[in-house]
Design an enzyme around this catalytic site. Structure first.
Site, PDB file in Angstrom:
ATOM      1  N   GLU A   1      47.514  65.886  36.166  1.00 38.02           N
ATOM      2  CA  GLU A   1      46.889  66.085  34.843  1.00 38.02           C
ATOM      3  C   GLU A   1      46.383  67.512  34.708  1.00 38.02           C
ATOM      4  OE1 GLU A   1      44.102  63.018  33.725  1.00 38.02           O
ATOM      5  OE2 GLU A   1      43.060  64.379  32.363  1.00 38.02           O
TER       6      GLU A   1
ATOM      7  N   LYS B   1      36.534  57.296  34.865  1.00 38.25           N
ATOM      8  CA  LYS B   1      37.906  57.812  35.013  1.00 38.25           C
ATOM      9  C   LYS B   1      37.833  59.304  35.341  1.00 38.25           C
ATOM     10  CE  LYS B   1      42.081  59.423  33.469  1.00 38.25           C
ATOM     11  NZ  LYS B   1      42.502  60.814  33.353  1.00 38.25           N
TER      12      LYS B   1
ATOM     13  N   ASP C   1      43.828  56.151  50.936  1.00 41.03           N
ATOM     14  CA  ASP C   1      44.317  55.098  50.048  1.00 41.03           C
ATOM     15  C   ASP C   1      43.499  55.099  48.746  1.00 41.03           C
ATOM     16  OD1 ASP C   1      44.856  52.703  48.779  1.00 41.03           O
ATOM     17  OD2 ASP C   1      44.866  51.507  50.609  1.00 41.03           O
TER      18      ASP C   1
ATOM     19  N   HIS D   1      41.253  71.568  27.452  1.00 44.44           N
ATOM     20  CA  HIS D   1      42.347  70.705  27.888  1.00 44.44           C
ATOM     21  C   HIS D   1      43.679  71.167  27.304  1.00 44.44           C
ATOM     22  CE1 HIS D   1      43.894  66.996  29.546  1.00 44.44           C
ATOM     23  NE2 HIS D   1      44.603  66.854  28.447  1.00 44.44           N
TER      24      HIS D   1
HETATM   25  C1  MEV Z   1      40.207  62.938  31.139  1.00 46.69           C
HETATM   26  O1  MEV Z   1      41.178  62.747  32.132  1.00 46.69           O
HETATM   27  C2  MEV Z   1      38.842  62.592  31.669  1.00 46.69           C
HETATM   28  C3  MEV Z   1      37.710  62.634  30.658  1.00 46.69           C
HETATM   29  O2  MEV Z   1      38.033  61.800  29.555  1.00 46.69           O
HETATM   30  C4  MEV Z   1      36.473  62.144  31.345  1.00 46.69           C
HETATM   31  C5  MEV Z   1      35.287  61.930  30.435  1.00 46.69           C
HETATM   32  O3  MEV Z   1      35.475  61.651  29.254  1.00 46.69           O
HETATM   33  O4  MEV Z   1      34.154  62.000  30.959  1.00 46.69           O
HETATM   34  C6  MEV Z   1      37.525  64.014  30.119  1.00 46.69           C
END
Ligand code: MEV
Length: 441
Positions: free
Chosen positions: A84, A281, A297, A394
């Site tokens: 990513e 995430k 793992d 991003h």
């Molecule tokens: C993107 O891979 C992860 C985010 O969405 C985490 C978050 O929102 O805290 C940027």
């Protein structure tokens, strides 16, 4: 195409030939593609082929580093495997930010792992079953010695064994609950072997136990397996600084406002499951990438982390924030069961490289590095979210993917980068701009 029979018996080349012929319009192109990702050294490729089954080729992922992550006064160059865009850049930015504010402080709280033999015993008197367990406990442990003696020499082994009555949840259900210290190994194979031995011995000893009648002698072992939930293999990492040191030109707000918005964002992840999932995430963007790079793992780590996130019955954000007496503190306490010896760590050449890059850490030290990377990643994400928004950074990173997709040449790339320096990047806008350049070239 229906079911394929005898696929696993084919050689690798036969598998490739077969699939290319059956599934692709241009079999030669597919064969060439698969082969182009083979390791040039046949012996090295053989290692990869044998990690798994029905292997055709390798699936590449980027391997990058966060060069300056300061943890407990030591600077690490941390390897990350992640596809990513912007994750590595974000973690590197957070690492740099905190290196001038005292770095990350990490403590390993505990390192115990557990596993269970899941049993059914249909006797009426659970006290009788408990007494049987107490009678045979030493013998059970004794019988595992051939499996545990090496681990004991390294300072680990089987730490504790108890019988847990779960009849209230399922008729006849009990567990042999075993606790382990596995030192620098993740220890899954060790734990599972010991558990299987415990289950077998327990079943056999019940057959020979004179105080049981014939029915009571029947112990059914349903399964013996480690638990990937390791709440007692726990690490805590935190960063902290006076609020005024959060003053950072790039976010365009006062330090106090930033601290307050950041704190709110962490609290929202604690109370809202939608946000908690995305928040976590982001933490696992960092954690998984290091776990992968070091040959550990990531499925086990993720499964455990999410269970931990829901330990009080509601799924919550994993990190914590306080702003008290002018001090901003951001922390993460998380179970991480990882190894730096055994398993893939010794076999995968890049896992070995990663561990050397990290100075060949112990499993405990690796726990601190992984947790700090997760926290750095979470800090970077929240910082963007509560200030400029996530898309600015991003999409800047994602621009490269868009340009690759549109097969832009070097000249076109330079032009587009310049053209979108201060513009919001979208696939459509980039495609249109590129079409324009191509038209007038
Ligand atoms: C993107 O891979 C992860 C985010 O969405 C985490 C978050 O929102 O805290 C940027």
């Amino acid at each position: 195409m229906g079911h394929i029979s005898g696929f696993s018996k084919m050689t690798k080349i036969e598998k490739i030939e077969f699939l290319s012929r059956e599934f692709f319009d241009n079999p030669d192109r597919s064969k060439k593609l698969l082969k182009s990702f083979w390791h040039p050294d046949a012996n090295a490729q053989k290692i990869f082929d044998e990690f798994s089954e029905n292997t055709l080729t390798n699936f590449m992922s980027p391997y990058g580093v966060v060069p300056n992550l300061d943890i407990n006064g030591k600077t690490y160059c941390v390897p990350l495997v992640i596809e990513e865009s912007s994750v590595v850049a974000a973690a590197a930015k957070a690492a740099k930010f905190w290196s001038s504010r005292g770095g990350f402080k990490a403590t390993v709280i505990s390192t115990t792992k557990a596993g269970q033999v899941h049993l059914i015993w249909d006797g009426k008197d659970s006290n009788k079953f408990q007494s049987f367990f107490e009678t045979v406990k030493d013998k059970l442990i004794e019988e595992t010695k051939p499996l545990t003696s090496n681990m004991e020499k390294r300072g680990g082994g089987l730490l504790d064994l108890k019988l847990v009555n779960r009849e209230a949840d399922e008729p006849g259900y009990y567990q042999l609950w075993a606790e382990f210290e596995t030192c620098d190994a993740m220890g899954a194979n060790f734990i599972n072997s010991v558990l299987e031995s415990l289950g077998q011995t327990f079943k056999n000893l019940a057959q020979q136990y004179d105080a049981f009648n014939e029915d009571e002698k029947q112990v059914q072992v349903i399964m013996a397996i480690l638990s990937n939930y390791t709440p007692d293999c726990l690490v805590k990492v935190e960063v902290s600084c006076p609020v005024e040191q959060l003053d950072d030109k790039s976010h365009g707000m006062s330090a106090a406002e930033f601290a307050s918005k950041f704190n709110r964002a962490v609290r929202i992840a604690k109370i809202d499951v939608n946000r908690a999932t995305t928040h976590n995430k982001g933490i696992f963007n960092g954690i998984d990438a290091v776990v992968l790079a070091t040959g550990n793992d990531f499925r086990a780590i993720e499964a455990c982390g999410h269970t931990w996130a829901a330990r009080d019955g509601q799924y919550r954000g994993l990190s914590d924030c306080t702003v008290e007496d002018g001090i901003f503190t951001f922390s993460l306490e998380i179970p991480l069961s990882v190894g730096t010896v055994g398993g893939l760590t010794a076999l995968h050449p890049m896992a070995k490289f990663s561990l050397e890059l990290l100075g060949n850490p112990s499993a405990k030290e690796l726990m601190t590095i992984i947790a700090a990377t997760g926290l750095a990643q979470n800090f970077a994400a929240l910082r963007s979210l509560v200030t400029s928004g996530i898309q600015k950074g991003h999409m800047k990173m994602h621009l490269m993917n868009i340009l690759n997709h549109l097969e832009a040449n070097d000249k076109e790339r330079d032009h587009i980068r310049e053209a979108f320096k201060d513009r919001i990047i979208s696939f459509t806008d980039v495609r249109n701009e590129l079409a324009l350049i191509r038209k007038y070239q």
